[in-house]
Design an enzyme around this catalytic site. Structure first.
Site, PDB file in Angstrom:
ATOM      1  N   TYR A   1      12.546   1.310   8.464  1.00 45.23           N
ATOM      2  CA  TYR A   1      13.578   2.229   7.959  1.00 45.23           C
ATOM      3  C   TYR A   1      13.517   3.497   8.791  1.00 45.23           C
ATOM      4  CZ  TYR A   1      16.031   5.562   5.004  1.00 45.23           C
ATOM      5  OH  TYR A   1      16.900   6.509   4.549  1.00 45.23           O
TER       6      TYR A   1
ATOM      7  N   GLU B   1      21.562   6.899   9.019  1.00 42.62           N
ATOM      8  CA  GLU B   1      20.556   6.019   8.414  1.00 42.62           C
ATOM      9  C   GLU B   1      20.605   4.647   9.069  1.00 42.62           C
ATOM     10  OE1 GLU B   1      21.070   4.404   4.370  1.00 42.62           O
ATOM     11  OE2 GLU B   1      19.190   5.411   3.905  1.00 42.62           O
TER      12      GLU B   1
END
Ligand code: GDP
Ligand code: MN
Length: 386
Positions: A109, A197
């Protein structure tokens, strides 16, 4: 302003942020053509909506051959996709991204966002990337780490190394990660992004680093200096009433209560929503017509709120400074006459030309309730809806 994954990836390519080969399709035939052009199967078909959680919601599927591309694209296009981020009403899928399938060794992530508290750009990253990141954030937040970048200094080598080491990145892939971080940071700053993101950021079995997903949000107040981004705006993904309001430069946000309110000034609007709540009712919207609203803007504000079926009463709270009370009152009367308002309207008005404003409202023949102050207004509006 949010953009789609396919648009974000287009921008990533310009900044040399590595992504897989892909193309966007609006029909199953286009999807098929793109998949064949990618030169091998499997490919991944991904529903394009402004919300995450598509994987879990059934909006990301692997296609092993051209027939499956057709089947999946046909299923996706036009369907309402519900994910944990869309709410129960879901979003209609109008396009799909067709991407070369990757053999994934590990999912990470990685995100960049503006941290208001430290006034820095924060890089958040985790070894536990993938579709369960919300779970990770909730149950094992220690698995997510943060590195703060001072915007005056820009991203530094030691910060990129810190991200790499804490991600446990294998040494041979480290250089690719640094390049990606550097370019991502550059992209973030140059485009005035508020969020980038990448979940997942992957390491393929061949040792290549790729942004497999891309979620980007831009600061709408900075869009005037990024004209190239304007074409990325997708009105189909926005609340139609908010789109309508934005045409008249009204600061409007649709909420789920039943008291519509029209206020001039964002601070006063926040306070008005508080007193509505305090009085035991709930606001149906935030509507700031601004300090210098014209009567046309007032009229449109009124029209937009009246068109909202959940609104059972309207509270108008105006402090006449630059926006004079008489100008405001004329706008309200025009709008009320045109729309044939048939729900209670409570008006609290103070400031420049207030007497003239009150007279205009009183002589309008409209059924408006006047309030003496904020608390009185709140009590009257609560009584009207409860
Ligand atoms: P999101 O659920 O909306 O965040 O959509 P993502 O783009 O992140 O996709 C969800 C998941 O699909 C990813 O976490 C991957 O596990 C999987 N996925 C996406 N592309 C590929 C691919 O090319 N190969 C494989 N094996 N899995 C993929
Ligand atoms: Mn994702």
């Amino acid at each position: 302003m949010k953009i789609h994954e396919y648009q974000a990836k287009e921008l990533f390519r310009k900044f040399n942020i590595p992504v897989a080969r892909s193309g966007v399709a609006f029909s199953k035939e286009e999807a098929l053509k793109i998949s064949v052009g990618l030169g091998g199967f499997p490919v991944v078909v991904k529903a394009q909506i402004h919300a995450g959680g598509r994987g879990k919601g059934g909006g990301v599927k692997l296609a092993a051959n051209p027939e499956q591309v057709l089947t999946i694209a046909e299923q996706f296009l036009g369907m309402t996709l519900v994910t944990h981020q869309t709410g129960s009403e879901g979003r209609i899928v109008r396009k799909v991204l067709v991407e070369a399938g990757q053999s994934i060794d590990k999912e990470y992530y990685l995100s960049l966002l503006v941290d208001r508290q430290t006034e820095k750009i924060v890089i958040m990253a985790s070894q536990a990337g993938g579709i369960d990141i919300e779970n990770v954030a909730e149950k094992t937040p220690e698995k997510i780490f943060k590195v703060y970048v001072d915007p005056l200094l820009g991203i530094q080598g030691y910060q990129m190394r810190e991200v790499g080491f804490r991600l446990g990145f294998p040494a041979p892939a480290m250089k690719q990660l640094y390049g990606m971080l550097f370019n991502l940071y550059k992209f973030f700053v140059e485009y005035d992004a508020s969020l980038v993101e990448i979940n997942p950021l992957i390491l393929t079995s061949g040792g290549t680093v790729l942004a497999l997903d891309a979620k980007v949000d831009f600061d709408s107040n900075a869009l005037y200096r990024h004209k190239d981004l304007l074409e990325f705006r997708d009105f189909g993904e926005e609340d139609p009433m908010e789109v309508d309001a934005s045409r008249y430069s009204l600061n409007y946000i649709n909420l789920d209560g039943n008291v519509g309110n029209i206020v001039n000034g964002a601070g006063l609007a926040m306070a008005t929503m508080d007193i509505i709540k305090n009085a035991g009712a709930t606001p149906a919207n935030f509507m700031d017509v601004g300090g210098g609203a014209s009567s046309e803007q007032v009229e449109n504000a009124f029209r937009i709120i009246l068109a909202d079926p959940k609104v059972k009463a309207i509270l108008i709270n105006i402090f006449g400074g630059i926006l004079r009370c008489d100008v405001f009152a004329r706008g309200v009367v025009e709008a009320a006459k045109k729309t044939g308002v048939n729900i209670p309207v409570v008006v609290r008005m103070e400031g420049t030309n207030v007497e003239m404003g009150k007279q205009i409202l009183a002589e309008s023949g409209l059924n408006l309730t006047s309030a003496s102050d904020l608390l009185d207004a709140a009590a009257k509006i609560a009584a009207a809806v409860n």
